[in-house]
Motif scaffolding. Structure first.
Motif, PDB file in Angstrom:
ATOM      1  N   GLU A 164      39.948 -11.229  29.087  1.00 34.20           N
ATOM      2  CA  GLU A 164      39.143 -12.243  29.775  1.00 34.20           C
ATOM      3  C   GLU A 164      38.352 -13.086  28.776  1.00 34.20           C
ATOM      4  O   GLU A 164      38.292 -14.320  28.890  1.00 34.20           O
ATOM      5  CB  GLU A 164      38.200 -11.552  30.759  1.00 34.20           C
ATOM      6  N   ARG A 165      37.749 -12.448  27.795  1.00 31.38           N
ATOM      7  CA  ARG A 165      36.998 -13.187  26.780  1.00 31.38           C
ATOM      8  C   ARG A 165      37.881 -14.142  26.002  1.00 31.38           C
ATOM      9  O   ARG A 165      37.516 -15.296  25.747  1.00 31.38           O
ATOM     10  CB  ARG A 165      36.324 -12.196  25.818  1.00 31.38           C
ATOM     11  N   ARG A 166      39.062 -13.671  25.643  1.00 29.20           N
ATOM     12  CA  ARG A 166      39.975 -14.507  24.864  1.00 29.20           C
ATOM     13  C   ARG A 166      40.479 -15.697  25.687  1.00 29.20           C
ATOM     14  O   ARG A 166      40.591 -16.812  25.176  1.00 29.20           O
ATOM     15  CB  ARG A 166      41.157 -13.670  24.384  1.00 29.20           C
ATOM     16  N   PHE A 167      40.812 -15.463  26.951  1.00 30.64           N
ATOM     17  CA  PHE A 167      41.248 -16.574  27.801  1.00 30.64           C
ATOM     18  C   PHE A 167      40.159 -17.636  27.928  1.00 30.64           C
ATOM     19  O   PHE A 167      40.441 -18.835  27.928  1.00 30.64           O
ATOM     20  CB  PHE A 167      41.629 -16.073  29.201  1.00 30.64           C
ATOM     21  N   ALA A 173      47.522 -20.393  25.868  1.00 32.18           N
ATOM     22  CA  ALA A 173      47.756 -19.023  25.422  1.00 32.18           C
ATOM     23  C   ALA A 173      49.147 -18.563  25.815  1.00 32.18           C
ATOM     24  O   ALA A 173      49.742 -19.062  26.771  1.00 32.18           O
ATOM     25  CB  ALA A 173      46.709 -18.066  26.020  1.00 32.18           C
ATOM     26  N   VAL A 174      49.647 -17.589  25.052  1.00 35.42           N
ATOM     27  CA  VAL A 174      50.848 -16.848  25.404  1.00 35.42           C
ATOM     28  C   VAL A 174      50.476 -15.369  25.402  1.00 35.42           C
ATOM     29  O   VAL A 174      49.839 -14.894  24.464  1.00 35.42           O
ATOM     30  CB  VAL A 174      51.995 -17.103  24.410  1.00 35.42           C
ATOM     31  N   VAL A 175      50.866 -14.660  26.452  1.00 34.17           N
ATOM     32  CA  VAL A 175      50.605 -13.229  26.535  1.00 34.17           C
ATOM     33  C   VAL A 175      51.934 -12.495  26.392  1.00 34.17           C
ATOM     34  O   VAL A 175      52.877 -12.741  27.152  1.00 34.17           O
ATOM     35  CB  VAL A 175      49.939 -12.844  27.871  1.00 34.17           C
ATOM     36  N   MET A 176      51.996 -11.587  25.427  1.00 35.13           N
ATOM     37  CA  MET A 176      53.208 -10.832  25.136  1.00 35.13           C
ATOM     38  C   MET A 176      53.004  -9.364  25.499  1.00 35.13           C
ATOM     39  O   MET A 176      51.905  -8.933  25.826  1.00 35.13           O
ATOM     40  CB  MET A 176      53.559 -10.972  23.656  1.00 35.13           C
ATOM     41  N   LYS A 184      46.453  -6.401  35.105  1.00 29.40           N
ATOM     42  CA  LYS A 184      45.160  -6.708  34.481  1.00 29.40           C
ATOM     43  C   LYS A 184      45.154  -8.106  33.862  1.00 29.40           C
ATOM     44  O   LYS A 184      44.117  -8.775  33.850  1.00 29.40           O
ATOM     45  CB  LYS A 184      44.780  -5.642  33.454  1.00 29.40           C
ATOM     46  N   VAL A 185      46.334  -8.553  33.365  1.00 25.98           N
ATOM     47  CA  VAL A 185      46.418  -9.910  32.830  1.00 25.98           C
ATOM     48  C   VAL A 185      46.192 -10.920  33.955  1.00 25.98           C
ATOM     49  O   VAL A 185      45.446 -11.897  33.799  1.00 25.98           O
ATOM     50  CB  VAL A 185      47.774 -10.149  32.157  1.00 25.98           C
ATOM     51  N   LEU A 189      43.169 -13.688  34.110  1.00 30.26           N
ATOM     52  CA  LEU A 189      43.460 -15.113  34.268  1.00 30.26           C
ATOM     53  C   LEU A 189      42.736 -15.686  35.483  1.00 30.26           C
ATOM     54  O   LEU A 189      42.217 -16.808  35.442  1.00 30.26           O
ATOM     55  CB  LEU A 189      44.970 -15.329  34.404  1.00 30.26           C
ATOM     56  N   GLY A 190      42.717 -14.935  36.563  1.00 30.84           N
ATOM     57  CA  GLY A 190      42.034 -15.397  37.763  1.00 30.84           C
ATOM     58  C   GLY A 190      40.550 -15.590  37.536  1.00 30.84           C
ATOM     59  O   GLY A 190      39.964 -16.595  37.974  1.00 30.84           O
ATOM     60  N   ARG A 191      39.909 -14.664  36.845  1.00 32.31           N
ATOM     61  CA  ARG A 191      38.465 -14.755  36.637  1.00 32.31           C
ATOM     62  C   ARG A 191      38.085 -15.870  35.663  1.00 32.31           C
ATOM     63  O   ARG A 191      36.929 -16.322  35.671  1.00 32.31           O
ATOM     64  CB  ARG A 191      37.933 -13.415  36.130  1.00 32.31           C
ATOM     65  N   THR A 192      39.032 -16.320  34.837  1.00 36.65           N
ATOM     66  CA  THR A 192      38.738 -17.394  33.888  1.00 36.65           C
ATOM     67  C   THR A 192      39.295 -18.743  34.339  1.00 36.65           C
ATOM     68  O   THR A 192      39.261 -19.715  33.576  1.00 36.65           O
ATOM     69  CB  THR A 192      39.310 -17.050  32.496  1.00 36.65           C
ATOM     70  N   GLY A 193      39.806 -18.802  35.572  1.00 34.44           N
ATOM     71  CA  GLY A 193      40.286 -20.073  36.113  1.00 34.44           C
ATOM     72  C   GLY A 193      41.597 -20.560  35.540  1.00 34.44           C
ATOM     73  O   GLY A 193      41.939 -21.729  35.670  1.00 34.44           O
ATOM     74  N   ARG A 194      42.380 -19.659  34.943  1.00 37.15           N
ATOM     75  CA  ARG A 194      43.658 -20.048  34.327  1.00 37.15           C
ATOM     76  C   ARG A 194      44.871 -19.669  35.166  1.00 37.15           C
ATOM     77  O   ARG A 194      45.990 -20.057  34.839  1.00 37.15           O
ATOM     78  CB  ARG A 194      43.812 -19.371  32.963  1.00 37.15           C
TER      79      ARG A 194
END
Length: 237
Positions: A164-167, A173-176, A184-185, A189-194
């Motif tokens: 969440e902090r990184r987003f 971003a790319v998540v691998m 959890k990803v 993403l939802g909590r950071t508006g992404r």
């Protein structure tokens, strides 16, 4: 010793230099989970010369044990030591060894574990490969970053608060390494508006590829070879 990037899955994304190297190598080494076929080996099927010596390097564990535990570290460390020794025996015999790496050899790849063990002692060349993430965003037609966008690559294995902090700090971003971490990803993403602009890509560039907005993926199941793209470029010019 040559680290050969074979790209993200589509054999046509193999570079000309990689194809030539594979056609000339004395030995081709490739990683796979014990009991499974090597994805990298499958990509280069049409490039290997008849009679080439193959050296399968078979992981003893992958996701069966926690990666931060002592049992996993001991097992995988011993595996890389043994794999490096097997490659070294061929190098000492004067053979050219090409070690396959999906994507690029120096980006989240197993090749690097052999590189740090062997490159101080043997001549080493690296052939870059198309990364999995660039193959995925190209197949998804997703412009990722431009101008002053801050772009991050994140392993889904990070703790949820850290994701969440990184987003929150990134424009794109790319998540691998999704696997069992998809849920959890999605929450981070939802909590950071992404979440609304996130794209899920599974087995990108292959015939079995799946691409969809992450909001349309209702379950939390994802294979290891899947990524989430979070395009930036919100202020397009």
């Amino acid at each position: 010793m040559i680290g050969v990037g074979v790209g993200p899955g589509d054999p046509e994304l193999l570079t000309l230099k990689a194809a030539r190297t594979l056609a000339e190598a004395d030995v081709v080494a490739h990683f796979a989970k014990a009991g499974n076929a090597s994805n990298a080996r499958k990509i280069v099927e049409g490039c290997m010369r008849a009679g080439v010596v193959e050296l399968p390097l078979l992981y003893p564990v992958t996701t069966e044990l926690p990666t931060d535990g002592t049992a996993y570290r001991d097992s995988i460390g011993q595996f890389y030591d043994q794999s490096a020794a097997a490659v070294a025996r061929h190098l000492d015999a004067g053979r050219t060894v090409a070690i396959l790496s999906e994507g690029d050899p120096l980006f989240y790849g197993s090749y690097m574990h052999l590189h740090v063990r062997l490159s101080p002692h043997y001549r080493t060349d690296i052939i870059p490969g198309v990364t999995g993430m660039s193959g995925c965003w190209s197949s998804a037609n997703a412009p990722m970053a431009q101008g002053d966008d801050v772009f991050m690559v994140l392993p889904a294995t990070l703790p949820e608060p850290e994701l969440e902090r990184r987003f929150a700090d990134a424009d794109a971003a790319v998540v691998m390494k999704l696997g069992r971490h998809l849920g959890k990803v999605r929450r981070a993403l939802g909590r950071t508006g992404r979440l609304a602009r996130a794209v899920y890509v599974e087995r990108g560039t292959t015939a079995d590829a799946v691409t969809m907005p992450l909001e349309q993926k209702r379950d939390d199941t994802a294979p290891y070879f899947s990524v989430i793209l979070v395009p930036g470029w919100e202020k397009r010019s």
